[in-house]
Motif scaffolding. Structure first.
Motif, PDB file in Angstrom:
ATOM      1  N   SER A   1       1.066  -1.255  -0.083  1.00 20.54           N
ATOM      2  CA  SER A   1      -0.039  -0.184   0.215  1.00 20.54           C
ATOM      3  C   SER A   1       0.901   1.395   0.151  1.00 20.54           C
ATOM      4  O   SER A   1       1.803   1.180   0.782  1.00 20.54           O
ATOM      5  CB  SER A   1      -0.837   0.006   1.277  1.00 20.54           C
ATOM      6  N   PRO A   2       0.630   2.205  -0.849  1.00 23.52           N
ATOM      7  CA  PRO A   2       1.543   3.393  -0.865  1.00 23.52           C
ATOM      8  C   PRO A   2       1.134   4.293   0.344  1.00 23.52           C
ATOM      9  O   PRO A   2       1.959   5.269   0.492  1.00 23.52           O
ATOM     10  CB  PRO A   2       1.094   4.019  -2.211  1.00 23.52           C
ATOM     11  N   HIS A   3       0.248   3.819   1.211  1.00 23.07           N
ATOM     12  CA  HIS A   3      -0.375   4.837   2.131  1.00 23.07           C
ATOM     13  C   HIS A   3       0.508   4.701   3.675  1.00 23.07           C
ATOM     14  O   HIS A   3       0.496   5.459   4.386  1.00 23.07           O
ATOM     15  CB  HIS A   3      -1.435   4.856   2.369  1.00 23.07           C
ATOM     16  N   TYR A   4       1.116   3.681   3.548  1.00 21.36           N
ATOM     17  CA  TYR A   4       2.033   3.422   4.929  1.00 21.36           C
ATOM     18  C   TYR A   4       3.470   3.174   4.607  1.00 21.36           C
ATOM     19  O   TYR A   4       3.774   2.532   3.383  1.00 21.36           O
ATOM     20  CB  TYR A   4       1.301   2.186   5.521  1.00 21.36           C
TER      21      TYR A   4
ATOM     22  N   TYR B   1       8.533   4.996   2.159  1.00 21.30           N
ATOM     23  CA  TYR B   1       7.282   4.385   1.516  1.00 21.30           C
ATOM     24  C   TYR B   1       7.814   3.472   0.373  1.00 21.30           C
ATOM     25  O   TYR B   1       8.839   3.921  -0.338  1.00 21.30           O
ATOM     26  CB  TYR B   1       6.507   5.598   1.249  1.00 21.30           C
TER      27      TYR B   1
ATOM     28  N   PHE C   1       7.010   3.722  -2.618  1.00 17.43           N
ATOM     29  CA  PHE C   1       7.434   4.327  -3.998  1.00 17.43           C
ATOM     30  C   PHE C   1       8.743   5.168  -3.703  1.00 17.43           C
ATOM     31  O   PHE C   1       9.172   5.388  -4.763  1.00 17.43           O
ATOM     32  CB  PHE C   1       6.503   5.078  -4.406  1.00 17.43           C
ATOM     33  N   GLU C   2       9.320   4.968  -2.557  1.00 22.94           N
ATOM     34  CA  GLU C   2      10.740   5.716  -2.470  1.00 22.94           C
ATOM     35  C   GLU C   2      11.687   4.837  -2.982  1.00 22.94           C
ATOM     36  O   GLU C   2      12.977   5.016  -3.138  1.00 22.94           O
ATOM     37  CB  GLU C   2      11.085   6.282  -1.265  1.00 22.94           C
TER      38      GLU C   2
ATOM     39  N   TYR D   1      -6.580  -0.161   4.693  1.00 24.88           N
ATOM     40  CA  TYR D   1      -5.758  -0.009   3.274  1.00 24.88           C
ATOM     41  C   TYR D   1      -6.751   0.504   2.289  1.00 24.88           C
ATOM     42  O   TYR D   1      -6.615   1.636   1.996  1.00 24.88           O
ATOM     43  CB  TYR D   1      -5.258  -1.300   3.113  1.00 24.88           C
TER      44      TYR D   1
ATOM     45  N   ARG E   1      -8.607   3.929   3.250  1.00 21.24           N
ATOM     46  CA  ARG E   1      -7.839   4.818   3.279  1.00 21.24           C
ATOM     47  C   ARG E   1      -7.633   5.602   1.852  1.00 21.24           C
ATOM     48  O   ARG E   1      -7.441   6.553   1.741  1.00 21.24           O
ATOM     49  CB  ARG E   1      -6.592   4.735   3.817  1.00 21.24           C
ATOM     50  N   ALA E   2      -7.509   4.636   1.115  1.00 22.57           N
ATOM     51  CA  ALA E   2      -7.136   5.278  -0.404  1.00 22.57           C
ATOM     52  C   ALA E   2      -8.350   5.811  -0.917  1.00 22.57           C
ATOM     53  O   ALA E   2      -8.370   6.676  -1.672  1.00 22.57           O
ATOM     54  CB  ALA E   2      -6.589   3.804  -1.219  1.00 22.57           C
TER      55      ALA E   2
ATOM     56  N   ASN F   1      -9.474   9.714  -0.253  1.00 20.68           N
ATOM     57  CA  ASN F   1      -8.612  10.833  -1.171  1.00 20.68           C
ATOM     58  C   ASN F   1      -9.671  11.865  -1.908  1.00 20.68           C
ATOM     59  O   ASN F   1      -9.546  12.977  -1.605  1.00 20.68           O
ATOM     60  CB  ASN F   1      -7.841  10.308  -2.069  1.00 20.68           C
TER      61      ASN F   1
ATOM     62  N   VAL G   1      -3.098  12.765   4.133  1.00 19.61           N
ATOM     63  CA  VAL G   1      -3.828  11.443   3.923  1.00 19.61           C
ATOM     64  C   VAL G   1      -2.999  10.639   2.678  1.00 19.61           C
ATOM     65  O   VAL G   1      -2.640   9.340   2.912  1.00 19.61           O
ATOM     66  CB  VAL G   1      -5.150  11.766   3.311  1.00 19.61           C
ATOM     67  N   ASP G   2      -2.252  11.415   1.997  1.00 18.90           N
ATOM     68  CA  ASP G   2      -1.616  10.578   0.751  1.00 18.90           C
ATOM     69  C   ASP G   2      -0.142  10.898   0.859  1.00 18.90           C
ATOM     70  O   ASP G   2       0.238  11.933   0.328  1.00 18.90           O
ATOM     71  CB  ASP G   2      -2.261  10.866  -0.349  1.00 18.90           C
ATOM     72  N   PRO G   3       0.548  10.039   1.380  1.00 13.81           N
ATOM     73  CA  PRO G   3       2.136  10.314   1.396  1.00 13.81           C
ATOM     74  C   PRO G   3       2.647  10.488  -0.072  1.00 13.81           C
ATOM     75  O   PRO G   3       3.821  11.243   0.002  1.00 13.81           O
ATOM     76  CB  PRO G   3       2.862   9.095   1.901  1.00 13.81           C
ATOM     77  N   ARG G   4       2.159  10.179  -1.135  1.00 13.90           N
ATOM     78  CA  ARG G   4       2.717  10.332  -2.429  1.00 13.90           C
ATOM     79  C   ARG G   4       2.811  11.902  -2.744  1.00 13.90           C
ATOM     80  O   ARG G   4       3.550  12.272  -3.422  1.00 13.90           O
ATOM     81  CB  ARG G   4       1.940   9.484  -3.546  1.00 13.90           C
TER      82      ARG G   4
ATOM     83  N   ARG H   1       2.749  14.168  -0.571  1.00 14.57           N
ATOM     84  CA  ARG H   1       3.886  14.914   0.313  1.00 14.57           C
ATOM     85  C   ARG H   1       5.060  14.460  -0.183  1.00 14.57           C
ATOM     86  O   ARG H   1       5.967  15.687  -0.240  1.00 14.57           O
ATOM     87  CB  ARG H   1       3.596  14.085   1.761  1.00 14.57           C
ATOM     88  N   PHE H   2       5.294  13.610  -0.828  1.00 13.19           N
ATOM     89  CA  PHE H   2       6.673  13.177  -1.220  1.00 13.19           C
ATOM     90  C   PHE H   2       6.835  14.066  -2.704  1.00 13.19           C
ATOM     91  O   PHE H   2       8.042  14.638  -2.649  1.00 13.19           O
ATOM     92  CB  PHE H   2       6.542  11.943  -1.946  1.00 13.19           C
TER      93      PHE H   2
ATOM     94  N   ARG I   1       7.645  17.704  -1.517  1.00 12.66           N
ATOM     95  CA  ARG I   1       8.813  17.919  -0.654  1.00 12.66           C
ATOM     96  C   ARG I   1       9.528  18.944  -0.892  1.00 12.66           C
ATOM     97  O   ARG I   1       9.984  19.773   0.006  1.00 12.66           O
ATOM     98  CB  ARG I   1       9.487  16.554  -0.425  1.00 12.66           C
TER      99      ARG I   1
END
Ligand code: ATP
Ligand code: SF4
Ligand code: MG
Lengths: 361, 330
Positions: A134-137, A181, A183-184, B243, B246-247, B250, B320-323, B325-326, B329
């Motif tokens: 999951s990309p969220h954690y 994460y 995706f990194e 999982y 949460r997705a 968004n 909510v969505d780390p992508r 944030r990334f 950055r």
């Protein structure tokens, strides 16, 4: 039965004496049938597959796309999606506690027992390391969670173990990577993390479903090396699923060849490569490019295409593509998986005569 | 991420300025001005108006200077906290808006809470149990919720309340609290009155969100990471909440921004029917009367709320969505 056959000591030395002692299979699948009941009718994804997995050994499952390899793996873990269902057969698994084998096919798919086995005793590594997380954690979060599901340890302890695991599978600077994460990470690293997660609860069987298909060639080799090294260290059993005969040659002790949901040939890897019995196995082997081949010769492929799962051919499912097709026999009767040598089995009328009456398919 | 937030904030301020220009322009769009409207009103009630009187009025309100001068004057006053006087009501605009703004927020927030509180669980259930009887029932009710105009629903409920409970269920306060000063009792009275407008205003949104949540979640449930989680031995309930849900959240978070203004502008008719002392009816009235300072201030406030809503939802989205944030950055 299939298990009994494969269990017989082969003519070659096997890794250590362990083998003779633990001869009884850890997992034995008998006549497994998993069908998908779609609107257009039942898809027989797995249609009477039988095989066995031995302690500390690697079983390779090989076959063309769509022959039911993944569904077999999902059936063992009982996570086949609707509208799929196991309609017949047994999946006998010897649990870690050493009691009588349990039939996984009979367990409640949502129940506690199978959930303790999933991830705890039988772990799965998928083909696509990108979408399998999951990309969220963070990866740490997803591994720690697995550890805490199966073992009674605190967060801090689970985290320490996760870092250890990441180091073990060759992730550089694991104490930093743990908070990244998915995706990194690069594809290769992600697959290593996936393996770390699968190993987190010391499973007794690791099922790797095309673990290297999505990776480039160099990374493929590294991941296969890693799997082999870990297996040697932990003595767990591995089921490796692939359509790549090269991977089979490198990894497997025993092999089953699947075609349209059935096992058409099984045996030790050397026999399969040197004395393939079933015409389909022979065709598969011919399709591997050889380094000795003349440059620019055309790669032989298996004639014909895989039939649509809804109209499986009558009789032997391989007959429309088979070079040894015997009219009146192969298209009327269904061959059974029978011993063809001391250690090998094949499902083909070249080796046994059909039963009296034509079978309904 | 901090630089991003700051940049985003500055952008928000710029947008608000643009909105103020736009708000002013929109108010000036209709032919004539407040005085024309006022005189027309006087004339229709039989009062004779001389041209000098009209001219006087214009000068008094500064309506004779060029538009951009009027805008600058307006902005200058606003920067000092003076939002001008309502031409029609002859009272400071802030006094006019005051309570109504907060009450509007209260109604909107409760409508959103109602919408989310109902739509999320139902959407999740419908996706997880796709094609179950309950899924069909929710779908059916959902389409009705979408198809029935909310003012009609308001009328029906008003009628039913009147008919069977002999009570006027409109408004936001009981009569004894209507004009009373704020007190705990008044707040409690407000809370008791909130659910009905919240339900009526939230109905269409709920039906829509159920569909969106169901579709999103159905997509997510097919993703390989769900199988991974299942293969770990997680229980289905925990797994789905952690999982795929949460997705699937968004899109909800990203629409948070325009939810409030949407509810306010969409609520005018309902507010009229239910006689809610919210800002919608006031805006309508001020636009009809070309009461420029009142209308301008309201439009400006709505704009600011939208911009800040979007700002907050952007920040939330990063959380909510780390992508995201990334990506942001740098
Ligand atoms: N959810 C499903 N609904 C209907 N049919 C399905 C479903 N999942 C799999 N199947 C069918 O089951 C058969 C076996 O699929 P499976 O994924 O096991 O193939 P595979 O051997 O793993 O192939 P690949 O090498 O492409 O991964 C296929 O014919 C497929 O159409
Ligand atoms: S049974 Fe007949 S058709 Fe099938 S593999 Fe053997 S020879 Fe070919
Ligand atoms: Mg597969």
């Amino acid at each position: 039965m299939a298990g009994g056959m494969l269990c017989r000591p082969y003519n070659r030395p096997v890794k250590g004496e362990m083998y003779a002692m633990n001869c009884a299979p850890i997992l034995s699948v008998n006549n497994l049938k998993t069908y998908f009941f779609t609107d257009e009718g039942a898809v027989r994804a797995v249609d009477g597959a039988s095989f066995a997995v031995h302690p500390g050994k690697t079983l390779g499952i090989v076959g063309e796309s769509g022959c039911g390899k993944s569904v077999t793996a999902l059936s063992i873990l009982r996570i086949v999606d609707d509208p799929g269902r196991i309609v017949e057969g047994e999946i006998m698994f010897r649990r870690a506690d050493g009691g009588e084998p349990v039939d996984l096919a009979k367990l409640d798919a949502k129940g506690g027992e199978i959930r303790a086995i999933r991830g705890g005793e039988i772990a799965l590594v998928f083909q696509e390391p990108m979408t399998s997380f999951s990309p969220h954690y963070t990866i740490g979060n997803q591994i720690v969670e697995t550890i805490q599901l199966h073992q009674d340890v605190g967060k801090a302890e689970a985290r320490t173990r996760t870092i250890e695991l990441l180091r073990m599978v060759g992730i550089p600077r694991p104490e930093r990577r743990i908070d990244e994460y998915p995706f990194e990470l690069s594809g290769g690293l992600r697959q290593r993390v996936m393996i770390a997660m699968a190993l987190s609860c010391n499973p007794r069987i690791l099922i790797a479903d095309e673990p290297t298909t999505a990776l480039d060639v160099t990374t493929q080799a590294q991941i296969l090396d890693l799997l082999r090294e870990i297996q040697e260290r932990t003595q767990m059993s591995v089921i490796i699923i692939t359509h790549d005969m090269g991977v089979i040659a490198e990894m497997a002790d025993d092999v089953i060849v699947m075609y349209l949901g059935r096992v058409v040939e099984s045996g030790p890897v050397d026999e399969i490569f040197h004395r393939p019995q079933h015409p389909y196995t022979q065709a598969l082997l011919r399709s591997i490019p050889s380094i000795f081949a003349e440059p620019r010769t055309k790669l032989p492929t298996i004639a014909g295409s895989i039939p649509h799962p809804h109209n499986r051919p009558a009789g032997c499912p391989f007959h429309p593509r088979c070079a040894d097709f015997m009219p009146g026999k192969c298209d009327r009767h269904e061959p059974q998986l029978r011993p063809v040598s001391a250690s090998q089995m094949a499902s083909c009328f070249l080796y046994h005569e059909p039963a009296e009456a034509p079978q309904q398919s | 991420m901090l630089t991003y937030t700051i940049r985003r904030f500055l952008l928000a301020l710029l947008t608000i300025w643009a909105i103020s220009v736009l708000a002013f322009a929109i108010i000036q769009l209709p032919p004539g001005d407040y005085v024309t409207a006022y005189i027309a009103q006087l004339a229709s009630s039989g009062v004779d108006v001389t041209p000098e009187f009209a001219e006087n009025l214009r000068q008094q309100y500064g309506l004779d200077s060029p538009i951009w001068v009027q805008y600058l004057k307006w902005m200058e006053q606003i920067s000092r906290g003076n939002f001008g006087r309502s031409l029609e009501w002859r009272a400071p605009v802030l006094d006019m808006i005051g309570d109504r703004l907060w009450l509007t927020m209260a109604v909107s927030v409760s409508a959103v809470l109602f919408t989310w509180g109902l739509a999320l669980p139902i959407g999740i259930y419908s996706a997880v149990r796709q094609y179950s009887i309950a899924d069909y029932i929710f779908t059916f009710i959902g389409f009705i919720g979408l198809a029935v105009p909310s003012f009609l629903l308001a009328l029906i409920l008003l009628y039913l309340g009147f008919r069977y409970f002999d009570a006027n269920i409109g408004g936001l306060f009981s009569p004894e609290y209507q004009l009373a000063d704020w007190s705990l009792g008044k707040v409690w009275d407000l809370i008791k009155h909130l659910p009905l407008p919240a339900i009526i205003l939230g109905m269409a949104g709920t039906a829509q969100l159920i569909r969106i949540m169901r579709a999103n979640l159905l997509d997510e449930l097919r993703k390989p990471y769900v199988i991974t989680a299942r293969a770990k031995g997680m229980s289905e309930f925990r797994l789905i909440l952690k999982y795929p849900v949460r997705a699937a959240l968004n899109p909800f978070v990203s629409t948070l921004g325009y939810l409030f203004p949407f509810i306010i502008s969409g609520s005018i008719i309902v507010a009229l029917v239910l006689s809610l002392p919210t800002i919608g009816p006031l805006l309508l009235r001020s636009l009809v009367a070309q009461d420029i300072f009142l209308a301008g201030t309201i439009v400006l406030f709505l704009g600011i709320m939208t911009v800040f809503g979007t700002f907050i939802s952007d920040i939330l989205l990063m959380w909510v969505d780390p992508r995201i944030r990334f990506e942001r950055r740098e």
